[in-house]
Design an enzyme around this catalytic site. Sequence first.
Site, mmCIF file in Angstrom:
data_model
loop_
_atom_site.group_PDB
_atom_site.id
_atom_site.type_symbol
_atom_site.label_atom_id
_atom_site.label_comp_id
_atom_site.label_asym_id
_atom_site.label_seq_id
_atom_site.Cartn_x
_atom_site.Cartn_y
_atom_site.Cartn_z
ATOM 1 N N ASP A 235 0.949 -1.110 -0.035
ATOM 2 C CA ASP A 235 -0.051 0.161 -0.086
ATOM 3 C C ASP A 235 1.009 1.018 0.043
ATOM 4 O O ASP A 235 2.168 1.159 0.320
ATOM 5 C CB ASP A 235 -0.702 -0.022 1.409
ATOM 6 N N LYS B 156 -9.374 -2.079 -3.370
ATOM 7 C CA LYS B 156 -9.283 -2.875 -2.144
ATOM 8 C C LYS B 156 -10.337 -2.710 -1.304
ATOM 9 O O LYS B 156 -10.728 -1.667 -1.147
ATOM 10 C CB LYS B 156 -8.022 -2.392 -1.489
ATOM 11 N N ASP C 20 -1.448 -0.786 5.787
ATOM 12 C CA ASP C 20 -1.772 -0.254 7.252
ATOM 13 C C ASP C 20 -3.071 -0.234 7.584
ATOM 14 O O ASP C 20 -3.699 -0.069 8.627
ATOM 15 C CB ASP C 20 -1.119 1.139 7.409
ATOM 16 N N ASP D 94 -0.352 5.190 0.871
ATOM 17 C CA ASP D 94 -0.678 5.848 2.090
ATOM 18 C C ASP D 94 -0.630 5.335 3.406
ATOM 19 O O ASP D 94 -1.347 4.214 3.831
ATOM 20 C CB ASP D 94 -1.923 6.742 1.943
#
Length: 185
Positions: A2, A102, A127, A4
């Site tokens: 990922d 996602k 995250d 961010d």
Amino acid sequence: MDKDGTLIRDVPYNADPGKIELLAGVADGLRKLGSLGYSFFVVTNQAGVAKGYFKEEALAGVENRLQQLLHDSGVTLSGFYYCPHHPEGTVQAYIRPCHCRKPQPGLLVEAAEACGINLGDSWMVGDILDDVEAGNRAGCKTVLIDGLGHERRKGLSGYRSPSYIADSFSEAADLIIKNTGYGKI
């Protein structure tokens, strides 16, 4: 991986390359993994396109800045895949459910097909639990970076249960190294 909150500081709906900065430990972790032969791909939801916050073309600047930061740190990014869709967007062309957003695994499958990657030998690092679910649905091993414990409180079960949990990207890299040989991330 990922983007961010995993690789860079999470600035909601950011498409300004000047606000992109790597998180602490990311460059070191990626260099360690890179020295073992790992390749790196970003898979990221970019709902800001569907919500009209920025144009899809702005993502080229985001990718270029991330590529530059990683290159300056001695890391090569092999691919950048994004989903511009959101079912509750405001830009008609991007309002729809899709296989690439996602927690669906579409971006990982697309990267694997384009680059000849075996997803069973791959890792998804993110995250949030949507990242974990996408990775698990694609057949990857998964690492949830959850330094503050927010995601763990949501309940980890089924596809939303990571293979491992780390407090930082550096710890995630160490877990990957400890638990596999060479492969893709």
